[in-house]
Design an enzyme around this catalytic site. Structure first.
Site, PDB file in Angstrom:
ATOM      1  N   TYR A 233      -2.797  10.059  -4.390  1.00  0.00           N
ATOM      2  CA  TYR A 233      -3.760   9.261  -3.881  1.00  0.00           C
ATOM      3  C   TYR A 233      -3.549   7.981  -3.488  1.00  0.00           C
ATOM      4  O   TYR A 233      -3.769   7.413  -2.145  1.00  0.00           O
ATOM      5  CB  TYR A 233      -5.067   9.400  -5.076  1.00  0.00           C
ATOM      6  CG  TYR A 233      -5.947   8.282  -4.829  1.00  0.00           C
ATOM      7  CD1 TYR A 233      -6.801   8.252  -3.664  1.00  0.00           C
ATOM      8  CD2 TYR A 233      -6.379   7.284  -5.599  1.00  0.00           C
ATOM      9  CE1 TYR A 233      -7.939   7.535  -3.431  1.00  0.00           C
ATOM     10  CE2 TYR A 233      -7.310   6.329  -5.526  1.00  0.00           C
ATOM     11  CZ  TYR A 233      -8.035   6.299  -4.172  1.00  0.00           C
ATOM     12  OH  TYR A 233      -9.130   5.602  -4.025  1.00  0.00           O
ATOM     13  N   LYS A 237      -3.291   6.564   0.570  1.00  0.00           N
ATOM     14  CA  LYS A 237      -4.014   5.304   0.764  1.00  0.00           C
ATOM     15  C   LYS A 237      -3.444   4.191   1.179  1.00  0.00           C
ATOM     16  O   LYS A 237      -3.639   3.620   2.100  1.00  0.00           O
ATOM     17  CB  LYS A 237      -4.990   5.083  -0.175  1.00  0.00           C
ATOM     18  CG  LYS A 237      -5.978   5.928  -0.813  1.00  0.00           C
ATOM     19  CD  LYS A 237      -7.080   6.205   0.496  1.00  0.00           C
ATOM     20  CE  LYS A 237      -8.035   4.935   0.448  1.00  0.00           C
ATOM     21  NZ  LYS A 237      -9.161   5.356   1.308  1.00  0.00           N
TER      22      LYS A 237
END
Length: 489
Positions: A233, A237
């Site tokens: 994640y 990002k």
């Protein structure tokens, strides 16, 4: 009564919002409609088979939620008219070029009218498939940017990232892109090629979809850790931020980096939450008596921020950056609490223990679940040793007993085994955060607050000052009751 400047600013604006069915975006949409029903248009990009299905998702997953109850009550019979005139659900997908907007007339209409783009879309699963996480968090953001650069009237691109793009840094972490620029050896397009190559190899082996998914998840974690990030994640990002910074051109870019987003603090009412957020996985399982120990540093700040404070910062940043040309470059804001009003792990442990002692969870048999204070193990290695001695080894003995007894205890063994594996997996995933010692500087956010005050923005209505949070009141009277109200506990 004179309108607040931020409310005035929203009047007549046309805004594209991605990730519209997500937790944060819903609160953002509700805030705008409640304070400024004369916004021109909110285009909500929604994954669906067609625009009719997108509209159905708008009503089923957004408008019909409890979050909109105050707005619904205020407007009464005119509520549906407000939504139909101000909100348009658009079938699309940020993973595709032109956001998958196949209706050319609608696409051109949007390009002519959109003034602000708010990119909230993300996959927040720490262990998401690498190909999916790249498509959404990295190249999805890139696709939204490219669409925005084709819009005639767009003056601001607001991107929601996460403070944890910093990886596992320690000390004071600044609101700058330098912590990412130092890692410019990451070849983002090569990462995409590697993910595609890995997926192709797996598909050519004709293995089951479940095995492909598992392998792609492992591949993502492997690539993240190899490049210096703890999970897929935050790695994807971070790469999304890198692409935006490199290719934004003349489009003003504001990046909001929230920390751990939790339930509403005040608006539209306290304690609204949807789904089990990051820390709530631990909290829920503790309250149900399924989690008795966890690894972590009791002195670490669990950087939790209520969702309405994030939304307030978003709206104020939009007003200030849209209006002031000197803000046209890339600006980053940390929206969190560790700098000014930290919630320590030890404080949260004490609060949830007190809450569930006073208000015990009632299990499916109608019995009260008694909880002791959560045992916090100071290192991850000690935690795994503790789990091995207390649970893993006895479970292996129980496995042999079950075989000798002709599988008589199979169901009990399976449930216990699943529970132990879940706790071990949970500890592994949350290790970077339960031991996190970084402090997120919020100097830019402080300056935004001062500028907002100078511009006549009501900072009571648009409060994002973390010092105002009373943690005991919030956790005990808003957050945990909010979990209960949503049926999450």
């Amino acid at each position: 009564m004179e309108l607040d400047n931020a409310v005035k600013f929203l009047q007549g604006k046309t805004i594209l919002i991605t990730g519209a069915t997500g937790f944060l975006a819903k609160v953002f949409v509700e805030k705008i409609l409640r304070l400024q029903p004369n916004v021109n248009k909110l285009y909500l990009l929604v994954r669906a088979s067609n625009n009719k299905s997108a509209t159905q998702r708008l009503y089923d997953e957004i408008i019909s939620t409890e979050l909109f109850k105050i707005l619904r009550n205020n407007w009464g019979s005119k509520f549906d008219g407000l939504i139909s005139s101000r909100v348009e659900a658009v079938e699309g997908d940020i993973c595709l070029e032109n956001l998958g907007l196949n209706d050319s007339e609608l696409r051109e209409e949007m390009r002519k009218k959109i003034q602000i783009i708010v990119n909230v879309a993300a996959s927040t699963d720490f262990g998401e498939r690498y190909d999916n996480a790249l498509s959404i968090n990295t190249f999805g953001a890139f696709n939204v940017l490219n669409f925005g650069k084709k819009c005639d009237k767009v003056k601001l691109f607001l991107h929601i990232s996460t403070a944890y793009v910093c990886g596992e840094e320690t000390g004071i972490i600044l609101e700058k892109g330098e912590n990412l620029k130092r890692r410019n050896d990451v070849n983002i397009f090569e990462e995409k090629r590697l993910a595609e190559e890995q997926l192709s190899q797996l598909q050519n082996q004709c293995i089951p979809d479940k095995a492909i998914t598992s392998s792609m998840k492992e591949f993502g974690l492997e690539r993240a850790k190899m490049n210096g990030w703890p999970n897929t994640y935050v790695f994807t990002k971070a790469m999304g931020e890198m692409l935006l910074g490199k290719f934004k051109g003349d489009l003003p870019l504001v990046i909001i980096r929230p920390t751990i987003i939790a339930s509403t603090y005040k608006q539209p009412f306290p304690g609204w939450i949807e789904g089990v957020r990051t820390i709530d996985v631990v909290l829920v399982n503790y309250g149900k008596g399924k989690l008795t120990c966890f690894p972590g540093n009791l002195n670490s700040a669990l950087d939790v921020i209520p969702v309405d404070m994030v939304v307030n910062a978003m709206v104020v940043a939009m007003e200030v950056h849209y209006a002031q040309h000197q803000y046209s470059c890339e600006t980053i804001y940390h929206v969190g609490t560790s700098s000014k009003n930290p919630l320590k792990f030890s404080d949260l442990r004490n609060l949830v223990h007190y809450y569930f002692t006073k208000n015990p969870w009632i299990d499916t048999n109608g019995q009260k679940v008694e909880v002791g204070k959560l045992i916090v193990v100071s290192t991850i290695n000690r935690f795994f040793l503790y789990m091995k001695i207390k649970y893993v080894l006895p479970l292996k003995v129980f496995y042999l007993i079950n075989i000798l007894c002709c599988q008589r205890f199979e169901k009990i063994y399976t449930n216990l085994n699943r529970r132990v594996k879940f706790i071990l997996r949970l500890a592994e995933f949350y290790k970077p955060y339960s031991f996190f010692t970084g402090i997120f500087d919020d100097g830019n956010l402080e300056r935004l607050q001062r500028v907002a005050e100078e511009r006549g923005i009501d900072l009571a209505e648009f409060n994002f000052d973390s010092k105002s949070i009373d943690w005991e009141d919030y956790i005990m009277n808003s957050h945990i009751p909010g979990l209960l109200n949503q049926g999450l506990l």
